[in-house]
Design an enzyme around this catalytic site. Sequence first.
Site, short mmCIF file in Angstrom:
data_model
loop_
_atom_site.label_atom_id
_atom_site.label_comp_id
_atom_site.label_asym_id
_atom_site.label_seq_id
_atom_site.Cartn_x
_atom_site.Cartn_y
_atom_site.Cartn_z
N GLU A 152 0.83 -1.20 0.00
CA GLU A 152 0.00 0.00 0.00
C GLU A 152 0.87 1.26 0.00
O GLU A 152 1.56 1.52 0.99
CB GLU A 152 -0.87 -0.03 1.26
CG GLU A 152 -1.80 1.15 1.40
CD GLU A 152 -2.74 0.98 2.59
OE1 GLU A 152 -2.36 0.31 3.57
OE2 GLU A 152 -3.85 1.52 2.52
N ASP A 185 -5.34 3.20 -1.69
CA ASP A 185 -6.21 3.70 -0.63
C ASP A 185 -6.53 5.16 -0.97
O ASP A 185 -5.62 5.99 -1.10
CB ASP A 185 -5.46 3.57 0.71
CG ASP A 185 -6.26 4.05 1.91
OD1 ASP A 185 -7.03 5.00 1.79
OD2 ASP A 185 -6.06 3.47 3.00
N HIS A 188 -4.88 7.96 1.19
CA HIS A 188 -3.47 8.26 0.88
C HIS A 188 -3.34 8.91 -0.49
O HIS A 188 -2.55 9.84 -0.67
CB HIS A 188 -2.64 6.97 0.92
CG HIS A 188 -2.63 6.32 2.27
ND1 HIS A 188 -2.15 6.93 3.39
CD2 HIS A 188 -3.06 5.09 2.67
CE1 HIS A 188 -2.28 6.11 4.44
NE2 HIS A 188 -2.84 5.00 4.03
N HIS A 211 -8.73 0.31 -0.85
CA HIS A 211 -9.33 0.88 0.38
C HIS A 211 -10.04 2.19 0.05
O HIS A 211 -9.52 3.01 -0.71
CB HIS A 211 -8.24 1.22 1.40
CG HIS A 211 -7.78 0.04 2.21
ND1 HIS A 211 -6.63 0.08 2.98
CD2 HIS A 211 -8.33 -1.19 2.40
CE1 HIS A 211 -6.49 -1.10 3.59
NE2 HIS A 211 -7.50 -1.88 3.26
N ARG A 217 -10.80 11.04 6.04
CA ARG A 217 -10.72 9.67 6.56
C ARG A 217 -11.99 9.26 7.29
O ARG A 217 -12.00 8.28 8.04
CB ARG A 217 -9.46 9.40 7.40
CG ARG A 217 -8.98 7.99 7.14
CD ARG A 217 -7.61 7.63 7.66
NE ARG A 217 -7.11 6.52 6.85
CZ ARG A 217 -5.96 5.92 7.00
NH1 ARG A 217 -5.13 6.30 7.95
NH2 ARG A 217 -5.61 4.93 6.22
N GLU A 246 -12.05 1.51 4.96
CA GLU A 246 -11.11 1.65 6.08
C GLU A 246 -11.19 3.11 6.51
O GLU A 246 -10.51 3.98 5.96
CB GLU A 246 -9.69 1.29 5.64
CG GLU A 246 -8.70 1.36 6.79
CD GLU A 246 -7.26 1.27 6.31
OE1 GLU A 246 -6.51 0.42 6.83
OE2 GLU A 246 -6.87 2.05 5.43
C1 LER Z 1 -3.54 0.82 6.35
O1 LER Z 1 -4.31 0.23 5.34
C2 LER Z 1 -3.42 2.26 6.11
O2 LER Z 1 -4.05 2.82 5.26
C3 LER Z 1 -2.46 3.02 6.93
O3 LER Z 1 -2.80 4.37 6.96
C4 LER Z 1 -2.22 2.47 8.29
O4 LER Z 1 -1.62 3.41 9.10
MN MN Z 2 -5.35 1.69 3.88
#
Ligand code: LER
Ligand code: MN
Length: 268
Positions: A152, A185, A188, A211, A217, A246
């Site tokens: 990730e 994700d 991110h 994700h 978030r 998530e």
């Molecule tokens: C885990 O999937 C993630 O996105 C991270 O930010 C964990 O700290």
């Molecule tokens: Mn994640």
Amino acid sequence: MKLSIVLSTHAAAFQAVAFKGDFEANVAKIADWGYDGVELAVRDPALVDAGELERVVRAHRLAVPAIGTGQAWGEEGLSFTSDDEAVRRAAIERIASHVPLAERLGAVIILGLIRGITPDGQSHDRSMEYLVEAIRACADAAAGTDVRFALEPMNRYETDLVHSVRQGLDLVGAVGSDRFGLLLDTFHMNIEEPRIEASIRDAGDRIYHFHVADSNRWYPGAGHLDFRRILEVLGGTGYDGFVSGEFMAEPDADLAAERGIAHLKSVI
Ligand code: LER
Ligand code: MN
């Protein structure tokens, strides 16, 4: 598009996992809300009764698309890029120990925080060499199975190693194994990618898991990301895996899960 949500098998410190503890009750609620799967956050497979776990998820007709492993870093300090060889070895052994559980459940193994953070005095290049070595060792540990690993890309505030999809794809190239791809994700990506949709297209068939959280978030729909567009582009890559929530337990875990799936279903 199949939808899942992250659930920790044990109490966990990581705040973006909405559900922790009381495993069977949480699985039942997740199934009732209409999710198709549950992504499990597992610190150590040795602490899990795999048969019982499988019984519970199957009883509620849920798939387990992925297993998250980051608690081994967050709570035990295991890391692929430590300057201590014993710690690196323990991290690889821990990830290898997920392979039988992942095989049994048909889950991809997530490589997130287990990559660690470059220790003081160690170069970034050295960390990347350790990272490639560790991922290859994990891929070898899965030989003879169809278990895959998804690294990730994570934002700059959590690690110095692999922030962007481009850096993730470079690592995929360096490792050179079909067992190894990426987990994207949206939280991110919103921080690190110039254009989220273009990065999803670039990652293409190397997307092994996905994700979702909104820009803040919180659950999808609580921020300013355009999930209709993001999921349309994801589908356009041919991705047929799970989209896994998530996000933080805000305003509380139940409301987040319920509102998140409602928003996702309204846009897919
Ligand atoms: C885990 O999937 C993630 O996105 C991270 O930010 C964990 O700290
Ligand atoms: Mn994640």
